[in-house]
Design a protein around this motif. Sequence first.
Motif, PDB file in Angstrom:
ATOM      1  N   LEU A   4       0.819  -1.206   0.000  1.00 15.33           N
ATOM      2  CA  LEU A   4       0.000   0.000   0.000  1.00 15.33           C
ATOM      3  C   LEU A   4       0.853   1.256   0.000  1.00 15.33           C
ATOM      4  CD1 LEU A   4      -2.757   1.340   0.063  1.00 15.33           C
ATOM      5  CD2 LEU A   4      -2.775   1.078   2.555  1.00 15.33           C
ATOM      6  N   HIS A   5       1.956   1.233   0.723  1.00 15.44           N
ATOM      7  CA  HIS A   5       2.826   2.406   0.758  1.00 15.44           C
ATOM      8  C   HIS A   5       3.323   2.748  -0.645  1.00 15.44           C
ATOM      9  CE1 HIS A   5       5.937   5.220   1.891  1.00 15.44           C
ATOM     10  NE2 HIS A   5       6.857   4.438   1.341  1.00 15.44           N
ATOM     11  N   ARG A   6       3.729   1.748  -1.394  1.00 20.29           N
ATOM     12  CA  ARG A   6       4.224   1.995  -2.753  1.00 20.29           C
ATOM     13  C   ARG A   6       3.084   2.441  -3.672  1.00 20.29           C
ATOM     14  NH1 ARG A   6       7.443  -3.499  -2.072  1.00 20.29           N
ATOM     15  NH2 ARG A   6       9.179  -2.710  -0.817  1.00 20.29           N
ATOM     16  N   LEU A   7       1.909   1.871  -3.460  1.00 21.81           N
ATOM     17  CA  LEU A   7       0.749   2.319  -4.238  1.00 21.81           C
ATOM     18  C   LEU A   7       0.446   3.786  -3.977  1.00 21.81           C
ATOM     19  CD1 LEU A   7      -1.619  -0.758  -3.821  1.00 21.81           C
ATOM     20  CD2 LEU A   7      -0.494  -0.020  -5.935  1.00 21.81           C
ATOM     21  N   ARG A   8       0.605   4.213  -2.737  1.00 19.43           N
ATOM     22  CA  ARG A   8       0.362   5.617  -2.418  1.00 19.43           C
ATOM     23  C   ARG A   8       1.388   6.511  -3.102  1.00 19.43           C
ATOM     24  NH1 ARG A   8      -1.668   6.696   3.684  1.00 19.43           N
ATOM     25  NH2 ARG A   8      -2.006   8.710   2.695  1.00 19.43           N
ATOM     26  N   LEU A   9       2.627   6.046  -3.211  1.00 20.32           N
ATOM     27  CA  LEU A   9       3.642   6.826  -3.924  1.00 20.32           C
ATOM     28  C   LEU A   9       3.266   6.989  -5.399  1.00 20.32           C
ATOM     29  CD1 LEU A   9       7.004   5.463  -2.457  1.00 20.32           C
ATOM     30  CD2 LEU A   9       5.906   7.650  -1.977  1.00 20.32           C
ATOM     31  N   LEU A  10       2.747   5.926  -5.988  1.00 25.56           N
ATOM     32  CA  LEU A  10       2.314   6.002  -7.378  1.00 25.56           C
ATOM     33  C   LEU A  10       1.164   6.989  -7.522  1.00 25.56           C
ATOM     34  CD1 LEU A  10       2.716   4.774 -10.235  1.00 25.56           C
ATOM     35  CD2 LEU A  10       0.924   3.125  -9.641  1.00 25.56           C
ATOM     36  N   ARG A  11       0.236   6.930  -6.580  1.00 26.48           N
ATOM     37  CA  ARG A  11      -0.875   7.887  -6.593  1.00 26.48           C
ATOM     38  C   ARG A  11      -0.377   9.316  -6.435  1.00 26.48           C
ATOM     39  NH1 ARG A  11      -3.206  10.980  -3.093  1.00 26.48           N
ATOM     40  NH2 ARG A  11      -5.424  11.501  -3.285  1.00 26.48           N
ATOM     41  N   GLU A  12       0.580   9.529  -5.533  1.00 28.66           N
ATOM     42  CA  GLU A  12       1.155  10.865  -5.346  1.00 28.66           C
ATOM     43  C   GLU A  12       1.783  11.368  -6.646  1.00 28.66           C
ATOM     44  OE1 GLU A  12       1.260  12.966  -2.721  1.00 28.66           O
ATOM     45  OE2 GLU A  12      -0.031  11.658  -1.531  1.00 28.66           O
ATOM     46  N   LEU A  13       2.444  10.482  -7.365  1.00 30.65           N
ATOM     47  CA  LEU A  13       3.070  10.880  -8.623  1.00 30.65           C
ATOM     48  C   LEU A  13       2.018  11.340  -9.629  1.00 30.65           C
ATOM     49  CD1 LEU A  13       5.586  11.170 -10.366  1.00 30.65           C
ATOM     50  CD2 LEU A  13       5.386   8.743 -10.949  1.00 30.65           C
ATOM     51  N   ARG A  57       5.490   9.606 -17.164  1.00 33.51           N
ATOM     52  CA  ARG A  57       4.028   9.572 -17.028  1.00 33.51           C
ATOM     53  C   ARG A  57       3.595   8.153 -16.728  1.00 33.51           C
ATOM     54  NH1 ARG A  57       2.457  10.805 -23.310  1.00 33.51           N
ATOM     55  NH2 ARG A  57       3.152   8.813 -24.216  1.00 33.51           N
ATOM     56  N   LEU A  58       2.384   8.034 -16.198  1.00 32.02           N
ATOM     57  CA  LEU A  58       1.871   6.732 -15.810  1.00 32.02           C
ATOM     58  C   LEU A  58       1.389   5.960 -17.035  1.00 32.02           C
ATOM     59  CD1 LEU A  58       1.928   8.288 -13.094  1.00 32.02           C
ATOM     60  CD2 LEU A  58      -0.159   7.057 -12.469  1.00 32.02           C
ATOM     61  N   THR A  59       1.668   4.667 -17.047  1.00 24.82           N
ATOM     62  CA  THR A  59       1.142   3.805 -18.097  1.00 24.82           C
ATOM     63  C   THR A  59      -0.326   3.500 -17.834  1.00 24.82           C
ATOM     64  OG1 THR A  59       1.725   1.776 -16.921  1.00 24.82           O
ATOM     65  CG2 THR A  59       3.416   2.732 -18.376  1.00 24.82           C
ATOM     66  N   GLU A  60      -0.974   2.840 -18.791  1.00 22.92           N
ATOM     67  CA  GLU A  60      -2.380   2.468 -18.620  1.00 22.92           C
ATOM     68  C   GLU A  60      -2.556   1.576 -17.395  1.00 22.92           C
ATOM     69  OE1 GLU A  60      -5.856  -0.070 -21.008  1.00 22.92           O
ATOM     70  OE2 GLU A  60      -3.959   0.423 -22.000  1.00 22.92           O
ATOM     71  N   GLN A  61      -1.626   0.662 -17.173  1.00 22.36           N
ATOM     72  CA  GLN A  61      -1.716  -0.239 -16.023  1.00 22.36           C
ATOM     73  C   GLN A  61      -1.537   0.526 -14.708  1.00 22.36           C
ATOM     74  OE1 GLN A  61       0.185  -0.935 -18.809  1.00 22.36           O
ATOM     75  NE2 GLN A  61      -1.491  -2.220 -19.611  1.00 22.36           N
ATOM     76  N   ALA A  62      -0.663   1.542 -14.732  1.00 21.48           N
ATOM     77  CA  ALA A  62      -0.473   2.366 -13.534  1.00 21.48           C
ATOM     78  C   ALA A  62      -1.740   3.139 -13.208  1.00 21.48           C
ATOM     79  CB  ALA A  62       0.702   3.324 -13.747  1.00 21.48           C
ATOM     80  N   GLU A  63      -2.427   3.638 -14.232  1.00 15.63           N
ATOM     81  CA  GLU A  63      -3.680   4.369 -14.009  1.00 15.63           C
ATOM     82  C   GLU A  63      -4.725   3.449 -13.377  1.00 15.63           C
ATOM     83  OE1 GLU A  63      -4.269   7.472 -14.300  1.00 15.63           O
ATOM     84  OE2 GLU A  63      -2.842   8.329 -15.720  1.00 15.63           O
ATOM     85  N   ILE A  64      -4.748   2.178 -13.792  1.00 11.91           N
ATOM     86  CA  ILE A  64      -5.675   1.208 -13.192  1.00 11.91           C
ATOM     87  C   ILE A  64      -5.358   1.034 -11.709  1.00 11.91           C
ATOM     88  CG2 ILE A  64      -6.324  -1.237 -13.165  1.00 11.91           C
ATOM     89  CD1 ILE A  64      -5.899  -1.224 -16.218  1.00 11.91           C
ATOM     90  N   LEU A  65      -4.072   0.903 -11.395  1.00 12.60           N
ATOM     91  CA  LEU A  65      -3.660   0.751  -9.992  1.00 12.60           C
ATOM     92  C   LEU A  65      -4.039   1.970  -9.164  1.00 12.60           C
ATOM     93  CD1 LEU A  65      -0.109  -0.900  -9.999  1.00 12.60           C
ATOM     94  CD2 LEU A  65      -2.221  -1.821  -9.024  1.00 12.60           C
ATOM     95  N   VAL A  66      -3.845   3.166  -9.722  1.00 12.20           N
ATOM     96  CA  VAL A  66      -4.160   4.394  -8.986  1.00 12.20           C
ATOM     97  C   VAL A  66      -5.660   4.464  -8.700  1.00 12.20           C
ATOM     98  CG1 VAL A  66      -4.279   6.915  -9.157  1.00 12.20           C
ATOM     99  CG2 VAL A  66      -2.175   5.726  -9.756  1.00 12.20           C
TER     100      VAL A  66
END
Length: 305
Positions: A4-13, A57-66
């Motif tokens: 979850l911590h890493r997911l939050r970093l991705l969201r912050e980005l 920038r975030l990939t399509e898969q990263a956007e799904i995770l966010v």
Amino acid sequence: MFDLHRLRLLRELKHRGTLAAVAAALSYAPSSVSQQLSQLEAEVGVPLLEPVGRRVRLTEQAEILVAHTEAVLERLERAEADIATSLTDLTGTLRIASFQTAALTLVPAALDLLRDSHPQLRVHVTHQEPERALPALQARDFDLVLAEEYPGNTGPRPAELEQEDLLDDPLHLALPEGADVQGADGPTAALRALAAHPWVMEPEGTTARHWAMTLCRDAGFDPDVRFETTDLLLHLRLVQQGHAAALLPGLLWEGRPPTVALRQLPRGRRTRRVFTVVRRGASGHPAVLACRQALRRAAGTLDAR
């Protein structure tokens, strides 16, 4: 299971735009943020970031995770609200962002009410215009934002944010000392009569400036904007001393009689909407509910003057 911590970093980005901005906001080294996101990529098994010039920038898969991360964080905020509701005393810190005229009028009265009813609640207030405050609310830098919406300038409404109206604030043409619009027949003519006069407006890029420029252009002229500031008290002073015409909101006088000559604006352009915005997951938190109630009471006091 993803960390979850890493997911939050991705969201912050996603919300802050750069690794450096994420690092600065969270007091990390940029290399640490990059390392954590690389580990998340390894966990997921697909690329999450792609280079674009010097940025990523975030990939399509990263956007799904966010999107899923937002749902998880919203649920955690609801859990926090439920815990706070179960307690007898309201404690903790509530972070508010407000534009200037609301900060001058509504916020102090609301703070009085909150201090009396919830003395253990710590309220932190930042003066910040909605253009910056609303993205910061999404990034969880604030818990509640006081925002404004000008006629014809309805902004995007992200699904994760919840709005609640406070009041409709009248807008007027403020006449500089010595200006003569007596022969102007109607609001549009009054605006046009000041076409050659210097104006003070909020800076480029603000919704207030966009609304003001559209209003003047619809009246048939491009205003001579010589003064630019978000400080509406300075707008008022320049009008009082005859240096500029301005478009001023009623909140500036806190329910007292205006100190400059005012004229009505054209129909459909006469009020701005003032409202509070919170994240949907935090809307049931007792501190947010208490603050919104205090702001409604403060707004009601102004209306009654």
